[in-house]
Design an enzyme around this catalytic site. Structure first.
Site, PDB file in Angstrom:
ATOM      1  N   GLY A  43       0.811  -1.188   0.020  1.00  0.00           N
ATOM      2  CA  GLY A  43      -0.180   0.099  -0.015  1.00  0.00           C
ATOM      3  C   GLY A  43       0.835   1.301   0.024  1.00  0.00           C
ATOM      4  N   PHE A  99       0.190  -2.313   8.935  1.00  0.00           N
ATOM      5  CA  PHE A  99      -0.619  -1.261   7.802  1.00  0.00           C
ATOM      6  C   PHE A  99      -1.897  -1.792   7.694  1.00  0.00           C
ATOM      7  CE2 PHE A  99       3.955  -0.334   7.047  1.00  0.00           C
ATOM      8  CZ  PHE A  99       3.978   0.965   7.456  1.00  0.00           C
ATOM      9  N   LYS A 112      -9.813   2.122   4.525  1.00  0.00           N
ATOM     10  CA  LYS A 112      -9.235   3.221   5.105  1.00  0.00           C
ATOM     11  C   LYS A 112     -10.163   4.489   4.444  1.00  0.00           C
ATOM     12  CE  LYS A 112      -5.868   4.654   1.591  1.00  0.00           C
ATOM     13  NZ  LYS A 112      -4.733   5.609   1.202  1.00  0.00           N
ATOM     14  N   SER A 154      -4.450   6.774  13.716  1.00  0.00           N
ATOM     15  CA  SER A 154      -5.005   8.013  12.811  1.00  0.00           C
ATOM     16  C   SER A 154      -5.286   8.886  13.810  1.00  0.00           C
ATOM     17  CB  SER A 154      -5.906   7.646  11.955  1.00  0.00           C
ATOM     18  OG  SER A 154      -6.607   8.506  11.451  1.00  0.00           O
ATOM     19  N   THR A 206      -7.802  10.705  13.303  1.00  0.00           N
ATOM     20  CA  THR A 206      -9.284  10.506  13.392  1.00  0.00           C
ATOM     21  C   THR A 206      -9.750  10.123  14.576  1.00  0.00           C
ATOM     22  OG1 THR A 206     -11.326   9.541  12.204  1.00  0.00           O
ATOM     23  CG2 THR A 206      -9.340   7.890  12.471  1.00  0.00           C
ATOM     24  N   TYR A 253     -14.590   3.848  10.232  1.00  0.00           N
ATOM     25  CA  TYR A 253     -13.446   3.738  10.012  1.00  0.00           C
ATOM     26  C   TYR A 253     -12.767   4.071  11.646  1.00  0.00           C
ATOM     27  CZ  TYR A 253      -8.792   4.759   9.081  1.00  0.00           C
ATOM     28  OH  TYR A 253      -7.274   5.040   8.751  1.00  0.00           O
ATOM     29  N   LYS A 313     -10.026   2.059  14.237  1.00  0.00           N
ATOM     30  CA  LYS A 313      -8.832   2.617  14.830  1.00  0.00           C
ATOM     31  C   LYS A 313      -8.781   2.823  16.258  1.00  0.00           C
ATOM     32  CE  LYS A 313      -6.960   2.578  11.157  1.00  0.00           C
ATOM     33  NZ  LYS A 313      -5.656   1.455  10.768  1.00  0.00           N
ATOM     34  N   ARG A 358      -5.530  21.442   7.698  1.00  0.00           N
ATOM     35  CA  ARG A 358      -4.907  19.783   8.275  1.00  0.00           C
ATOM     36  C   ARG A 358      -3.408  20.099   8.136  1.00  0.00           C
ATOM     37  NH1 ARG A 358      -9.662  19.814   8.446  1.00  0.00           N
ATOM     38  NH2 ARG A 358     -11.089  18.320   7.773  1.00  0.00           N
ATOM     39  N   ARG A 367     -18.402  19.092   3.604  1.00  0.00           N
ATOM     40  CA  ARG A 367     -18.402  17.538   3.423  1.00  0.00           C
ATOM     41  C   ARG A 367     -18.991  17.055   4.868  1.00  0.00           C
ATOM     42  NH1 ARG A 367     -13.274  14.185   1.722  1.00  0.00           N
ATOM     43  NH2 ARG A 367     -12.528  14.903   3.909  1.00  0.00           N
TER      44      ARG A 367
HETATM   45  P1  NAD Z   1      -3.465   1.444   1.703  1.00  0.00           P
HETATM   46  O1  NAD Z   1      -4.802   1.167   1.358  1.00  0.00           O
HETATM   47  O2  NAD Z   1      -2.672   1.864   0.373  1.00  0.00           O
HETATM   48  O3  NAD Z   1      -2.717   0.404   2.121  1.00  0.00           O
HETATM   49  C1  NAD Z   1      -3.393  -0.729   2.857  1.00  0.00           C
HETATM   50  C2  NAD Z   1      -2.812  -1.877   2.268  1.00  0.00           C
HETATM   51  O4  NAD Z   1      -3.560  -3.009   3.074  1.00  0.00           O
HETATM   52  C3  NAD Z   1      -3.337  -2.211   0.919  1.00  0.00           C
HETATM   53  O5  NAD Z   1      -2.053  -2.562   0.045  1.00  0.00           O
HETATM   54  C4  NAD Z   1      -4.312  -3.220   0.851  1.00  0.00           C
HETATM   55  O6  NAD Z   1      -4.148  -4.184  -0.087  1.00  0.00           O
HETATM   56  C5  NAD Z   1      -3.766  -4.199   2.020  1.00  0.00           C
HETATM   57  N1  NAD Z   1      -4.987  -4.794   2.780  1.00  0.00           N
HETATM   58  C6  NAD Z   1      -6.120  -4.482   3.058  1.00  0.00           C
HETATM   59  N2  NAD Z   1      -6.657  -5.458   3.984  1.00  0.00           N
HETATM   60  C7  NAD Z   1      -5.961  -6.520   3.855  1.00  0.00           C
HETATM   61  C8  NAD Z   1      -5.902  -7.902   4.531  1.00  0.00           C
HETATM   62  N3  NAD Z   1      -7.147  -8.207   5.021  1.00  0.00           N
HETATM   63  N4  NAD Z   1      -4.882  -8.825   4.259  1.00  0.00           N
HETATM   64  C9  NAD Z   1      -3.802  -8.267   3.605  1.00  0.00           C
HETATM   65  N5  NAD Z   1      -3.785  -7.021   3.088  1.00  0.00           N
HETATM   66  C10 NAD Z   1      -4.671  -5.962   3.233  1.00  0.00           C
HETATM   67  O7  NAD Z   1      -3.509   2.437   2.693  1.00  0.00           O
HETATM   68  P2  NAD Z   1      -2.433   3.490   3.339  1.00  0.00           P
HETATM   69  O8  NAD Z   1      -2.820   4.766   3.137  1.00  0.00           O
HETATM   70  O9  NAD Z   1      -1.062   2.875   3.014  1.00  0.00           O
HETATM   71  O10 NAD Z   1      -2.752   3.132   4.884  1.00  0.00           O
HETATM   72  C11 NAD Z   1      -2.008   2.153   5.682  1.00  0.00           C
HETATM   73  C12 NAD Z   1      -2.243   2.179   7.323  1.00  0.00           C
HETATM   74  O11 NAD Z   1      -2.474   3.608   7.526  1.00  0.00           O
HETATM   75  C13 NAD Z   1      -4.076   1.883   7.276  1.00  0.00           C
HETATM   76  O12 NAD Z   1      -3.978   0.891   8.356  1.00  0.00           O
HETATM   77  C14 NAD Z   1      -4.656   3.221   7.272  1.00  0.00           C
HETATM   78  O13 NAD Z   1      -5.987   2.960   8.041  1.00  0.00           O
HETATM   79  C15 NAD Z   1      -3.620   3.872   7.845  1.00  0.00           C
HETATM   80  N6  NAD Z   1      -3.707   5.273   7.942  1.00  0.00           N
HETATM   81  C16 NAD Z   1      -3.702   6.093   6.430  1.00  0.00           C
HETATM   82  C17 NAD Z   1      -4.089   7.203   6.411  1.00  0.00           C
HETATM   83  C18 NAD Z   1      -4.015   7.987   5.312  1.00  0.00           C
HETATM   84  O14 NAD Z   1      -4.458   9.086   4.824  1.00  0.00           O
HETATM   85  N7  NAD Z   1      -3.406   7.396   4.058  1.00  0.00           N
HETATM   86  C19 NAD Z   1      -4.026   8.288   7.800  1.00  0.00           C
HETATM   87  C20 NAD Z   1      -4.055   7.653   8.663  1.00  0.00           C
HETATM   88  C21 NAD Z   1      -3.776   6.014   8.879  1.00  0.00           C
HETATM   89  C1  WQD Z   2      -8.418  17.357   3.699  1.00  0.00           C
HETATM   90  C2  WQD Z   2      -9.232  18.791   3.538  1.00  0.00           C
HETATM   91  C3  WQD Z   2     -11.591  18.512   3.372  1.00  0.00           C
HETATM   92  C4  WQD Z   2     -11.298  16.425  -0.657  1.00  0.00           C
HETATM   93  C5  WQD Z   2      -9.087  11.885   5.932  1.00  0.00           C
HETATM   94  C6  WQD Z   2      -9.634  10.892   7.026  1.00  0.00           C
HETATM   95  C7  WQD Z   2      -8.517  10.508   8.295  1.00  0.00           C
HETATM   96  C8  WQD Z   2      -7.254  10.156   7.774  1.00  0.00           C
HETATM   97  C9  WQD Z   2      -6.855  11.248   6.516  1.00  0.00           C
HETATM   98  C10 WQD Z   2      -7.069   7.675   7.627  1.00  0.00           C
HETATM   99  C11 WQD Z   2     -10.770  18.720   4.222  1.00  0.00           C
HETATM  100  C12 WQD Z   2     -10.871  19.067   1.708  1.00  0.00           C
HETATM  101  C13 WQD Z   2     -10.929  17.089   0.370  1.00  0.00           C
HETATM  102  C14 WQD Z   2     -11.829  17.353  -1.864  1.00  0.00           C
HETATM  103  C15 WQD Z   2     -11.789  19.044  -0.444  1.00  0.00           C
HETATM  104  N1  WQD Z   2      -7.398   8.950   6.989  1.00  0.00           N
HETATM  105  N2  WQD Z   2     -11.311  18.389   0.632  1.00  0.00           N
HETATM  106  N3  WQD Z   2     -12.322  18.314  -1.237  1.00  0.00           N
HETATM  107  O1  WQD Z   2     -10.646  14.370   5.673  1.00  0.00           O
HETATM  108  O2  WQD Z   2      -8.724  15.530   6.886  1.00  0.00           O
HETATM  109  O3  WQD Z   2      -8.757  13.155   6.628  1.00  0.00           O
HETATM  110  O4  WQD Z   2      -7.858  11.218   5.628  1.00  0.00           O
HETATM  111  O5  WQD Z   2      -6.925   7.641   8.757  1.00  0.00           O
HETATM  112  O6  WQD Z   2      -9.202   9.520   9.104  1.00  0.00           O
HETATM  113  O7  WQD Z   2     -10.844  11.237   7.631  1.00  0.00           O
HETATM  114  O8  WQD Z   2      -8.439  14.342   4.703  1.00  0.00           O
HETATM  115  O9  WQD Z   2      -7.700  14.736   2.353  1.00  0.00           O
HETATM  116  O10 WQD Z   2     -10.096  13.955   2.721  1.00  0.00           O
HETATM  117  O11 WQD Z   2      -9.339  16.353   3.185  1.00  0.00           O
HETATM  118  O12 WQD Z   2     -11.828  20.395  -0.182  1.00  0.00           O
HETATM  119  O13 WQD Z   2     -12.046  16.642  -2.949  1.00  0.00           O
HETATM  120  O14 WQD Z   2      -9.566  18.728   2.229  1.00  0.00           O
HETATM  121  O15 WQD Z   2     -12.757  19.042   3.310  1.00  0.00           O
HETATM  122  O16 WQD Z   2     -10.823  20.133   4.762  1.00  0.00           O
HETATM  123  P1  WQD Z   2      -9.253  14.407   6.206  1.00  0.00           P
HETATM  124  P2  WQD Z   2      -8.977  14.677   3.170  1.00  0.00           P
END
Ligand code: NAD
Ligand code: WQD
Length: 341
Positions: free
Chosen positions: A12, A82, A86, A126, A128, A150, A154, A232, A293
């Site tokens: 990922g 990871f 998400k 996160s 979140t 979601y 977490k 953010r 949103r």
């Molecule tokens: P991503 O979707 O790119 O990566 C997650 C990976 O997990 C994917 O490759 C998917 O194929 C794999 N996966 C999902 N379910 C699975 C399963 N049951 N078995 C094996 N593999 C599985 O997401 P990311 O952005 O790299 O996020 C990684 C982690 O970080 C996640 O736990 C996500 O919740 C957390 N996180 C992400 C963000 C963000 O904004 N990207 C923010 C905060 C937390």
């Molecule tokens: C950022 C800002 C939107 C899209 C999310 C999850 C959080 C975490 C990170 C996993 C906000 C604005 C967005 C668009 C916009 N993920 N926006 N137009 O909402 O802070 O966090 O991702 O853990 O749990 O909730 O991130 O990138 O979606 O938004 O105006 O098309 O951009 O309103 O102010 P967010 P985001």
């Protein structure tokens, strides 16, 4: 002796960048993923970037037999978990899928670890988990709340690890609360490749800049922020990857657990990000202001002091650099990993 680190969700977005950071830091890395939200092409790119063939096991973290086989084969010293779904919006439509995958996967991974005598885990949490912030910047002691399924996975994941640690002090966990990960590896060979319409701001902006989408929708300009748009704490994925290396070094060095924010401490508005992206790409990013949103908060940014104190980690890259690296990836791979070589 070289420690072996098993990454779940390894192909990922954050997993692939962390994989490279761990190899660069001298760890042996085993990647596990079921490819439900990532491409096998990531493995080719990782091979090119690292000069070694990635050790990869295609497996579902919810599959007990498969995980047991993988652990028995590689005997990891620690796990970075990871693997999860998400997408916030999707989680409200399909809560059972999210609880089953994110919590079932975590519990199964922990049970496999326990059976194999591995009790060090870095967990992807996160920002979140802070729900609607009462005070900014957010410290780790702030009130916690789940505002969607979601987020609930977490928060519950953190609780599971806390209770596990209380039940058996041999467990060491590093719970990392990521703020808003963006950007890409500076090579432009790996980056974020969302399937379908991007849910998050920067990948959407990137697709507008490269011409895959016509216009950005800005969700509200009537928030109590300097320009009215949401604020953010965007953090470069390379910095985030280094945060995992620091967390693993912490766990391997002393018998403690930790929960820390990984953010920069700086908040940027939607319009500030759009402007920075236009500068980085030389492309216009046309947008329309639309209604808020549901579920969004006005502002969210970290106090990153604890990570500095405990892990000796702090973010290095600014918003401009995040946009430049995102743009290099997007420009070189307009269709993501499906772009023909
Ligand atoms: P991503 O979707 O790119 O990566 C997650 C990976 O997990 C994917 O490759 C998917 O194929 C794999 N996966 C999902 N379910 C699975 C399963 N049951 N078995 C094996 N593999 C599985 O997401 P990311 O952005 O790299 O996020 C990684 C982690 O970080 C996640 O736990 C996500 O919740 C957390 N996180 C992400 C963000 C963000 O904004 N990207 C923010 C905060 C937390
Ligand atoms: C950022 C800002 C939107 C899209 C999310 C999850 C959080 C975490 C990170 C996993 C906000 C604005 C967005 C668009 C916009 N993920 N926006 N137009 O909402 O802070 O966090 O991702 O853990 O749990 O909730 O991130 O990138 O979606 O938004 O105006 O098309 O951009 O309103 O102010 P967010 P985001």
């Amino acid at each position: 002796m070289t420690s072996t680190i098993l990454l779940t969700g390894a192909t990922g977005y954050i997993g692939s960048h962390t994989w490279l950071a761990l190899l660069a830091a001298g760890f042996r890395v085993v990647g596990v993923d079921n490819l439900s939200n990532s491409s096998p092409e990531v493995l080719n790119r990782l091979g090119r970037l690292s000069g070694v063939t990635p050790i990869f096991e295609r497996a579902d973290v919810c599959d007990a037999a498969a995980m047991s086989t993988v652990f028995g084969r590689h005997r990891p010293d620690a796990v970075v978990h990871f693997a999860a779904f998400k997408a916030v919006g999707e989680s409200t439509a399909k809560p059972l899928d999210y609880y089953r995958n994110n919590l079932g996967g975590l519990i199964n991974t922990c049970e496999t670890m326990r059976a194999q005598g591995c009790r060090r885990m870095v967990f992807s949490s996160s920002a979140t988990v802070y729900g609607v912030p009462e005070h900014l910047p957010l410290t780790e002691g702030a009130a916690l709340a789940a505002v969607n399924p979601y987020g609930a996975t977490k928060l519950m994941g953190e609780t599971i690890l806390r209770d596990l640690g209380a039940s058996d002090h041999a467990w060491q966990t590093a719970t990392l609360r990521y703020f808003n990960p963006v950007g890409a590896h500076p090579s432009g060979l790996i980056g974020e490749d969302p399937r379908g319409t991007p849910n998050n701001l920067m990948p959407y902006v990137a697709q507008v800049a490269v011409g895959r989408r016509a216009r950005l929708q800005v969700f509200g300009n009537d928030y109590p922020t300097p320009d009215g748009t949401g604020v953010r704490d965007y953090i470069h994925v390379m910095d985030l990857a280094d945060g995992h290396v620091a967390a693993l070094n912490f766990l391997l060095a002393q018998p403690e657990s930790i929960t820390v924010n990984l953010g920069t401490g700086c908040g940027y508005s939607v319009l500030a990000l759009v402007k920075a992206y236009e500068n980085a790409s030389g492309r216009e990013v046309p947008y329309d202001i639309v209604s808020r949103r549901p579920g969004d908060v006005a502002s969210c940014y970290a106090d990153p002091a604890l990570a500095k104190e405990k892990l000796n980690w702090q973010a290095q890259f600014d918003l401009q650099r995040m946009c430049e690296d995102s743009w290099r990836w997007q420009h070189m791979n307009p269709e993501g990993f499906a772009t023909p070589a």
